[in-house]
Enzyme design. Structure first.
Site, PDB file in Angstrom:
ATOM      1  N   LYS A  40     -23.645 -39.387  42.133  1.00  9.91           N
ATOM      2  CA  LYS A  40     -22.424 -39.476  41.330  1.00  9.91           C
ATOM      3  C   LYS A  40     -22.776 -39.450  39.847  1.00  9.91           C
ATOM      4  O   LYS A  40     -23.630 -40.213  39.390  1.00  9.91           O
ATOM      5  CB  LYS A  40     -21.653 -40.757  41.639  1.00  9.91           C
ATOM      6  CG  LYS A  40     -20.359 -40.899  40.837  1.00  9.91           C
ATOM      7  CD  LYS A  40     -19.621 -42.176  41.192  1.00  9.91           C
ATOM      8  CE  LYS A  40     -20.159 -43.390  40.466  1.00  9.91           C
ATOM      9  NZ  LYS A  40     -19.808 -43.419  39.012  1.00  9.91           N
TER      10      LYS A  40
ATOM     11  N   ASP B 283     -17.365 -37.927  38.653  1.00  9.97           N
ATOM     12  CA  ASP B 283     -16.419 -39.044  38.637  1.00  9.97           C
ATOM     13  C   ASP B 283     -15.950 -39.320  37.209  1.00  9.97           C
ATOM     14  O   ASP B 283     -16.405 -40.261  36.565  1.00  9.97           O
ATOM     15  CB  ASP B 283     -17.091 -40.284  39.235  1.00  9.97           C
ATOM     16  CG  ASP B 283     -16.157 -41.474  39.325  1.00  9.97           C
ATOM     17  OD1 ASP B 283     -14.928 -41.260  39.421  1.00  9.97           O
ATOM     18  OD2 ASP B 283     -16.656 -42.622  39.303  1.00  9.97           O
TER      19      ASP B 283
ATOM     20  N   LYS C 249     -12.522 -39.513  36.505  1.00 14.04           N
ATOM     21  CA  LYS C 249     -11.224 -40.191  36.602  1.00 14.04           C
ATOM     22  C   LYS C 249     -10.218 -39.574  35.619  1.00 14.04           C
ATOM     23  O   LYS C 249      -9.648 -40.257  34.766  1.00 14.04           O
ATOM     24  CB  LYS C 249     -11.374 -41.694  36.368  1.00 14.04           C
ATOM     25  CG  LYS C 249     -12.324 -42.381  37.348  1.00 14.04           C
ATOM     26  CD  LYS C 249     -12.459 -43.861  37.035  1.00 14.04           C
ATOM     27  CE  LYS C 249     -13.354 -44.567  38.039  1.00 14.04           C
ATOM     28  NZ  LYS C 249     -14.774 -44.160  37.945  1.00 14.04           N
ATOM     29  N   LEU C 250      -9.980 -38.298  35.769  1.00 17.64           N
ATOM     30  CA  LEU C 250      -9.108 -37.564  34.852  1.00 17.64           C
ATOM     31  C   LEU C 250      -7.707 -38.178  34.809  1.00 17.64           C
ATOM     32  O   LEU C 250      -7.116 -38.497  35.840  1.00 17.64           O
ATOM     33  CB  LEU C 250      -9.028 -36.095  35.270  1.00 17.64           C
ATOM     34  CG  LEU C 250     -10.370 -35.353  35.341  1.00 17.64           C
ATOM     35  CD1 LEU C 250     -10.150 -33.930  35.840  1.00 17.64           C
ATOM     36  CD2 LEU C 250     -11.075 -35.357  33.999  1.00 17.64           C
TER      37      LEU C 250
ATOM     38  N   ILE D  10      -1.951 -35.459  30.450  1.00 15.73           N
ATOM     39  CA  ILE D  10      -0.808 -34.634  30.822  1.00 15.73           C
ATOM     40  C   ILE D  10      -1.282 -33.554  31.799  1.00 15.73           C
ATOM     41  O   ILE D  10      -2.455 -33.161  31.782  1.00 15.73           O
ATOM     42  CB  ILE D  10      -0.139 -34.010  29.582  1.00 15.73           C
ATOM     43  CG1 ILE D  10      -1.109 -33.087  28.836  1.00 15.73           C
ATOM     44  CG2 ILE D  10       0.397 -35.098  28.660  1.00 15.73           C
ATOM     45  CD1 ILE D  10      -0.461 -32.322  27.704  1.00 15.73           C
TER      46      ILE D  10
ATOM     47  N   ASN E  11      -1.150 -30.315  32.151  1.00 18.34           N
ATOM     48  CA  ASN E  11      -1.812 -29.109  31.668  1.00 18.34           C
ATOM     49  C   ASN E  11      -3.256 -29.382  31.254  1.00 18.34           C
ATOM     50  O   ASN E  11      -4.169 -28.595  31.545  1.00 18.34           O
ATOM     51  CB  ASN E  11      -1.032 -28.518  30.489  1.00 18.34           C
ATOM     52  CG  ASN E  11      -1.541 -27.145  30.093  1.00 18.34           C
ATOM     53  OD1 ASN E  11      -1.725 -26.274  30.937  1.00 18.34           O
ATOM     54  ND2 ASN E  11      -1.768 -26.959  28.804  1.00 18.34           N
TER      55      ASN E  11
ATOM     56  N   GLY F  98     -24.850 -47.965  43.281  1.00 15.74           N
ATOM     57  CA  GLY F  98     -25.586 -47.690  42.058  1.00 15.74           C
ATOM     58  C   GLY F  98     -26.735 -48.639  41.830  1.00 15.74           C
ATOM     59  O   GLY F  98     -27.856 -48.410  42.273  1.00 15.74           O
TER      60      GLY F  98
END
Length: 244
Positions: A34, A61, A63-64, A67, A69, A216
């Site tokens: 990751k 990873d 974590k978008l 908005i 677009n 991790g």
């Protein structure tokens, strides 16, 4: 189809060199890695390409959460890296989720692949009931909020969710159909929590229904990471074999 292996090693390092050094040591024993926000912010796409060249599967990873677009355009760039998994925040909303699913589905169809798995983040494992209320102003209990978000992820077509070990059974018992559950907050013993609030051992998490375990520090900060991986595999071997 990649061979199933539930172990994903989180390369949570502030520099590319250290991350690659650790990866090189344990690649003979694990193939899933990751890359999170910290490492990606200093190494960018190059770290993903370097890991891929070493024959690994890379979970991006980030974590978008933006908005629709912006998220879709970012996701479009990430797809060029051939990731194993990609995350976005379910709180980004239905439109963001549906547009992301549409893009990834088109990519999978065009490339005749089932990857990447598009995963939605429910509630971070650093959160507990108090921080959920104080930081988000949400009146639902923590389990209720996790289930609410997971149901939205399922309705919008995501492949799976990121959820702590404590919510695995809740999701398995209440989602309308199976979906992937990827579980952070994995510790080898329950007496070492670090900054994680909701933790569990590898075997316990798999027994409850997790598909993948993000591990991790117990591995990457060990003086003998191979021995740690070997011990984990010995604990979960029978469960993994039953899923092959």
């Amino acid at each position: 189809m990649r061979k199933y292996d539930p172990i994903i090693v989180a390369l949570d390092f502030p520099e590319e060199r250290k991350a690659l050094e650790v990866a090189e040591k344990i690649i003979p024993y694990v193939k899933n890695f990751k890359v999170g926000l910290e490492l990606f912010s200093v190494a960018g796409p190059h770290i993903v390409k370097a890991l891929k060249e070493m024959g690994t599967n890379v979970f991006i990873d980030l974590k978008l959460f933006d908005i629709p677009n912006t998220v879709v355009r970012t996701l479009d760039r990430l797809l060029t890296l051939d990731p194993f998994m990609v995350t976005l925040h379910i709180l980004g909303g239905e439109e963001m989720l549906r547009e992301s699913v549409k893009l990834v589905s088109q990519y999978k169809e065009s490339n005749k692949t089932e990857y990447p798995y598009l995963l939605g983040v429910t509630v971070l494992t650093s959160f507990n009931e108090e921080t959920l209320r104080r930081s988000w102003g949400i009146s639902r209990s923590l389990p209720e909020q996790v289930l609410f978000l997971a149901q939205l992820a399922q309705e919008t077509g995501l492949d799976g969710v990121i959820a702590s070990p404590w919510e695995i059974e809740l999701l398995r018992n209440n989602l309308r159909r199976p979906m992937l559950i990827v579980t952070p907050g994995i510790r080898l013993t329950k007496d070492k929590t670090d900054d994680q609030q909701r933790i569990m051992t590898p075997r316990e998490a798999l027994e409850r229904g997790s598909d993948y375990l993000v591990i991790g520090r117990p591995i990457t900060q060990s003086s003998d990471p191979y021995e740690v991986i070997r011990n984990i595999r010995s604990q979960i071997e029978d469960i993994v074999e039953s899923r092959l």
